[in-house]
Motif scaffolding. Sequence first.
Motif, short mmCIF file in Angstrom:
data_model
loop_
_atom_site.label_atom_id
_atom_site.label_comp_id
_atom_site.label_asym_id
_atom_site.label_seq_id
_atom_site.Cartn_x
_atom_site.Cartn_y
_atom_site.Cartn_z
N ILE A 1 0.83 -1.20 0.00
CA ILE A 1 0.00 0.00 0.00
C ILE A 1 0.87 1.25 0.00
N SER A 2 1.96 1.21 0.79
CA SER A 2 2.87 2.35 0.84
C SER A 2 3.47 2.64 -0.53
N MET A 3 3.85 1.58 -1.25
CA MET A 3 4.41 1.74 -2.59
C MET A 3 3.37 2.27 -3.57
N VAL A 4 2.13 1.80 -3.42
CA VAL A 4 1.06 2.25 -4.32
C VAL A 4 0.75 3.72 -4.10
N LEU A 5 0.70 4.16 -2.82
CA LEU A 5 0.35 5.54 -2.51
C LEU A 5 1.36 6.54 -3.06
N ARG A 6 2.62 6.14 -3.12
CA ARG A 6 3.63 7.04 -3.66
C ARG A 6 3.91 6.77 -5.14
N PHE A 7 3.07 5.93 -5.74
CA PHE A 7 3.27 5.55 -7.15
C PHE A 7 3.20 6.75 -8.08
N VAL A 8 2.13 7.53 -7.97
CA VAL A 8 1.90 8.63 -8.93
C VAL A 8 2.99 9.70 -8.87
N PRO A 9 3.28 10.31 -7.71
CA PRO A 9 4.30 11.38 -7.71
C PRO A 9 5.70 10.88 -8.08
N ARG A 10 6.07 9.69 -7.58
CA ARG A 10 7.43 9.19 -7.86
C ARG A 10 7.58 8.80 -9.32
N TYR A 11 6.60 8.08 -9.85
CA TYR A 11 6.69 7.63 -11.24
C TYR A 11 6.53 8.79 -12.21
N LYS A 12 5.76 9.80 -11.81
CA LYS A 12 5.63 10.99 -12.64
C LYS A 12 6.96 11.71 -12.77
N ALA A 13 7.69 11.81 -11.66
CA ALA A 13 9.01 12.45 -11.70
C ALA A 13 10.00 11.63 -12.52
N GLN A 14 9.92 10.30 -12.39
CA GLN A 14 10.85 9.43 -13.12
C GLN A 14 10.61 9.46 -14.62
N ILE A 15 9.34 9.45 -15.03
CA ILE A 15 9.06 9.46 -16.47
C ILE A 15 9.46 10.80 -17.09
N LYS A 16 9.44 11.86 -16.29
CA LYS A 16 9.92 13.16 -16.77
C LYS A 16 11.43 13.11 -16.99
N ILE A 17 12.15 12.44 -16.09
CA ILE A 17 13.60 12.29 -16.24
C ILE A 17 13.92 11.47 -17.49
N ILE A 18 13.18 10.39 -17.70
CA ILE A 18 13.41 9.54 -18.87
C ILE A 18 13.10 10.31 -20.15
N SER A 19 12.00 11.07 -20.15
CA SER A 19 11.62 11.84 -21.34
C SER A 19 12.67 12.89 -21.68
N ASN B 1 8.75 6.40 -30.27
CA ASN B 1 9.50 7.00 -29.16
C ASN B 1 8.71 6.91 -27.85
N GLY B 2 7.39 7.10 -27.94
CA GLY B 2 6.56 6.99 -26.74
C GLY B 2 6.57 5.58 -26.17
N ILE B 3 6.50 4.58 -27.07
CA ILE B 3 6.56 3.18 -26.62
C ILE B 3 7.92 2.88 -25.99
N LYS B 4 8.97 3.46 -26.57
CA LYS B 4 10.32 3.26 -26.02
C LYS B 4 10.41 3.84 -24.60
N ILE B 5 9.88 5.05 -24.41
CA ILE B 5 9.89 5.67 -23.08
C ILE B 5 9.08 4.84 -22.09
N LEU B 6 7.93 4.34 -22.55
CA LEU B 6 7.08 3.51 -21.68
C LEU B 6 7.80 2.21 -21.31
N SER B 7 8.52 1.64 -22.27
CA SER B 7 9.28 0.41 -22.00
C SER B 7 10.38 0.65 -20.97
N ILE B 8 11.09 1.77 -21.11
CA ILE B 8 12.13 2.10 -20.14
C ILE B 8 11.52 2.31 -18.76
N MET B 9 10.39 2.98 -18.73
CA MET B 9 9.72 3.27 -17.47
C MET B 9 9.26 1.98 -16.79
N THR B 10 8.72 1.05 -17.57
CA THR B 10 8.25 -0.23 -17.02
C THR B 10 9.42 -1.03 -16.46
#
Length: 296
Positions: A140-158, A179-188
């Motif tokens: 649950i702790s990981m899920v609750l911080r999913f959006v802000p943390r992953y949002k920051a990480q996908i910005k770094i990858i982009s 390119n979008g699929i590539k970014i999504l793959s890296i993020m996953t």
Amino acid sequence: MTNSFKDFHPVVNFYYFTVVIIFSMFFMHPIFLGISLISSFIYSVSLNGKKAVKFNLLYMLPLLIITAIMNPVFNHQGVTILFYLESGNPMTLESILYGVAAAVMFISVILWFSGYNAVMSSDKFIYLWGRIIPGTSLIISMVLRFVPRYKAQIKIISNGQKCIGRDVSNGNIIARARNGIKILSIMTTWALENAIETADSMKARGYGLKGRTSFSIFRFDRRDRITFLSMIGLTIIILLGSFLGENTIIYYPIIKIKAITVFSILVYIAYILLCMMPFIIDLKEEIKWRHLNLKE
């Protein structure tokens, strides 16, 4: 404004947000809904400033309008017919008012959860539930911080992909999609690796083992006791009012609402104090600090 309420004990923080979110979800009385919406909006603005105002106007307000409109369009219950749609279905006052109430409730809960994310960190959540449900609390702790943390990480990858010309803004439609699929793959890949590293790290520390001791910086002091007891007292008054029907309203087939009495006003005041308590605490600390600075 400083987020002083965040410095309180996790029990106080968790109890507050649990109570106000549950009350916001189940109290459909217009006065209770208005108190919840206004309080959650004020608190979100005090936490995030102009960013919260922009978010509420750009996203929450349209969502409020859309949600309010959807109910009378698809629900035609009620005896007070205002007019008929082209399809022949009636548009009733009761369905409109219920749609507005449901929309306000929905937005209020979202705003309260935004405040929860700003106050309740993953450390606090694990502190509360780590010994009772260690595996579930970690997830649950990981899920609750999913959006802000992953949002920051996908910005770094982009940004990294943009530097080498492989961003979603480069090339034609096919190239952008690739390119979008590539970014999504890296993020996953990053997300899966991060989850495995977290699990291995917690396992290496003996997380969840019987008899394991842990260090905690949280102490339930006098300030926490006073605030916690105040919240419990206000909650008892609100629950007593709920038991006596002070928050009861019937929307279908005709609107029926209990008359306002002296006790109902007391219940409303208790609900206002409960919902506004973090803002009052933050405002009190802000005034205190400004007064100390003026003395210097």
